[in-house]
Write an enzyme that holds these catalytic residues in place. Structure first.
Site, PDB file in Angstrom:
ATOM      1  N   GLU A   1     -31.220  -7.185  -2.745  1.00  0.00           N
ATOM      2  CA  GLU A   1     -30.500  -7.505  -1.509  1.00  0.00           C
ATOM      3  C   GLU A   1     -29.930  -8.920  -1.489  1.00  0.00           C
ATOM      4  O   GLU A   1     -28.826  -9.130  -0.999  1.00  0.00           O
ATOM      5  CB  GLU A   1     -31.412  -7.301  -0.302  1.00  0.00           C
ATOM      6  CG  GLU A   1     -31.770  -5.842  -0.051  1.00  0.00           C
ATOM      7  CD  GLU A   1     -32.449  -5.641   1.288  1.00  0.00           C
ATOM      8  OE1 GLU A   1     -31.875  -6.018   2.323  1.00  0.00           O
ATOM      9  OE2 GLU A   1     -33.575  -5.111   1.295  1.00  0.00           O
TER      10      GLU A   1
ATOM     11  N   HIS B   1     -48.147   3.002 -20.210  1.00  0.00           N
ATOM     12  CA  HIS B   1     -48.089   4.392 -20.663  1.00  0.00           C
ATOM     13  C   HIS B   1     -46.651   4.896 -20.776  1.00  0.00           C
ATOM     14  O   HIS B   1     -46.421   6.061 -21.054  1.00  0.00           O
ATOM     15  CB  HIS B   1     -48.882   5.285 -19.711  1.00  0.00           C
ATOM     16  CG  HIS B   1     -50.350   5.018 -19.743  1.00  0.00           C
ATOM     17  ND1 HIS B   1     -51.225   5.705 -20.556  1.00  0.00           N
ATOM     18  CD2 HIS B   1     -51.091   4.094 -19.081  1.00  0.00           C
ATOM     19  CE1 HIS B   1     -52.450   5.236 -20.381  1.00  0.00           C
ATOM     20  NE2 HIS B   1     -52.396   4.252 -19.496  1.00  0.00           N
TER      21      HIS B   1
ATOM     22  N   LYS C   1     -24.153   3.006   6.371  1.00  0.00           N
ATOM     23  CA  LYS C   1     -24.631   3.280   7.730  1.00  0.00           C
ATOM     24  C   LYS C   1     -23.493   3.739   8.634  1.00  0.00           C
ATOM     25  O   LYS C   1     -23.647   4.677   9.426  1.00  0.00           O
ATOM     26  CB  LYS C   1     -25.278   2.020   8.319  1.00  0.00           C
ATOM     27  CG  LYS C   1     -26.657   1.700   7.786  1.00  0.00           C
ATOM     28  CD  LYS C   1     -27.208   0.457   8.474  1.00  0.00           C
ATOM     29  CE  LYS C   1     -28.588   0.103   7.982  1.00  0.00           C
ATOM     30  NZ  LYS C   1     -29.099  -1.128   8.638  1.00  0.00           N
TER      31      LYS C   1
END
Length: 294
Positions: A189, A205, A288
């Site tokens: 951000e 892993h 948005k």
């Protein structure tokens, strides 16, 4: 960012005191919130023994019940997903606390914590997290303030210069998962760059097989991590050419906020080095608007 950082010794106890709200007994916790408003849930999950579930969608887990304490968090008070989750939560439990600064949530009937307006949600973390800490009867505020005061701004600025033009990869032990996540999202951000975060021992892993030549690796170290995890970090840091950050503080809570604000400052200074505005969210706001307008 710098003004906020300097005021933390005053802001943190002020935010903590806002949680002077009583709740009914509970067996588990649900935290509903998006983006910076949802992040406090991850902190809570890392720091307490009570089962905590974070919901970040339009729905909530099916097992939410009358035994659930729900924190519904939206800094703006108007987050579409969060309001939807509140409606669904009401059907399962009445033990609900709203945390918001304004908007639709501020007008709802449930118990609420009203926090100061005029901030970005991710900057409002003290106001979104510490009221929950008070409600849950948790302590340790002086230790947090002491730890935050130990952060060296020059070190954060120096680290930002080293990261420039590389992809930051941030790793921590599983118990500090939220701190690594915070570093990643702040790089996203603030500096507008891709970043990676993961935890030990899981990364050993899979990710350990990666080519680390194009990334800048940061290890968030805690002297109280499990001995085997400390050993794994020691064995892998050379391969990753890792930069180590020791989390300072007398408690896990204190170390958590030391780590958060060291990362926030680093991301802020990296944004300035890259000539990016850390408070301009072009694509988030466009998305948005499109969702709102259909």
């Amino acid at each position: 960012m710098l003004e906020l950082f300097k005021k933390l010794p005053q802001i943190i106890p002020e935010a903590y005191a806002l949680g002077d709200i009583s709740v009914k007994p509970f067996k588990n916790i649900l935290v509903c919130g998006m983006g910076g408003s949802g992040f406090p849930g991850y902190l809570l999950k890392d720091l307490i023994d009570t089962p905590v579930e974070i919901a970040q969608s339009y729905t909530i887990p099916k097992y939410v019940s009358k035994d659930t304490l729900a924190f519904i968090i939206s800094y703006s008070g108007n987050t579409e997903e969060t309001i939807n989750m509140l409606r669904r939560t009401r059907k399962k439990t009445k033990n609900i606390v709203l945390i918001t600064s304004d908007g639709k949530l501020a007008k709802e009937k449930e118990k609420k914590v009203l926090v100061p307006t005029g901030m970005q949600p991710r900057d409002a973390i003290p106001y979104l997290f510490f009221p929950m800490w008070f409600i849950l009867k948790q302590k340790g505020i002086p230790e947090v303030i002491s730890a935050v005061k130990q952060i060296n701004i020059k070190e954060a600025k120096s680290l930002a210069a080293k990261i420039k033009n590389k992809i930051p990869a941030v790793y921590a032990s599983y118990q500090h998962k939220a701190i690594a996540m915070r570093w990643k999202t702040q790089f996203n951000e603030d500096a507008k760059i891709l970043a990676i975060s993961n935890v030990y021992p899981e990364m050993d892993h899979n990710e350990i097989e990666s080519d680390f030549k194009k990334v800048f690796t940061i290890l968030l170290r805690d002297q109280k991590d499990h001995p085997e995890i400390r050993k794994e970090m020691d064995l892998t840091q050379r391969r990753m050419h890792a930069h180590n950050i020791l989390l300072k503080g007398k408690s896990r809570l204190a170390k958590t906020f030391y780590g958060i604000y060291f990362g926030d400052l680093t991301a802020y200074y990296l944004a300035l080095l890259l000539k990016k505005d850390p408070y301009r969210y072009e694509f988030i706001e466009k998305l948005k608007a499109k969702l709102k307008n259909g």
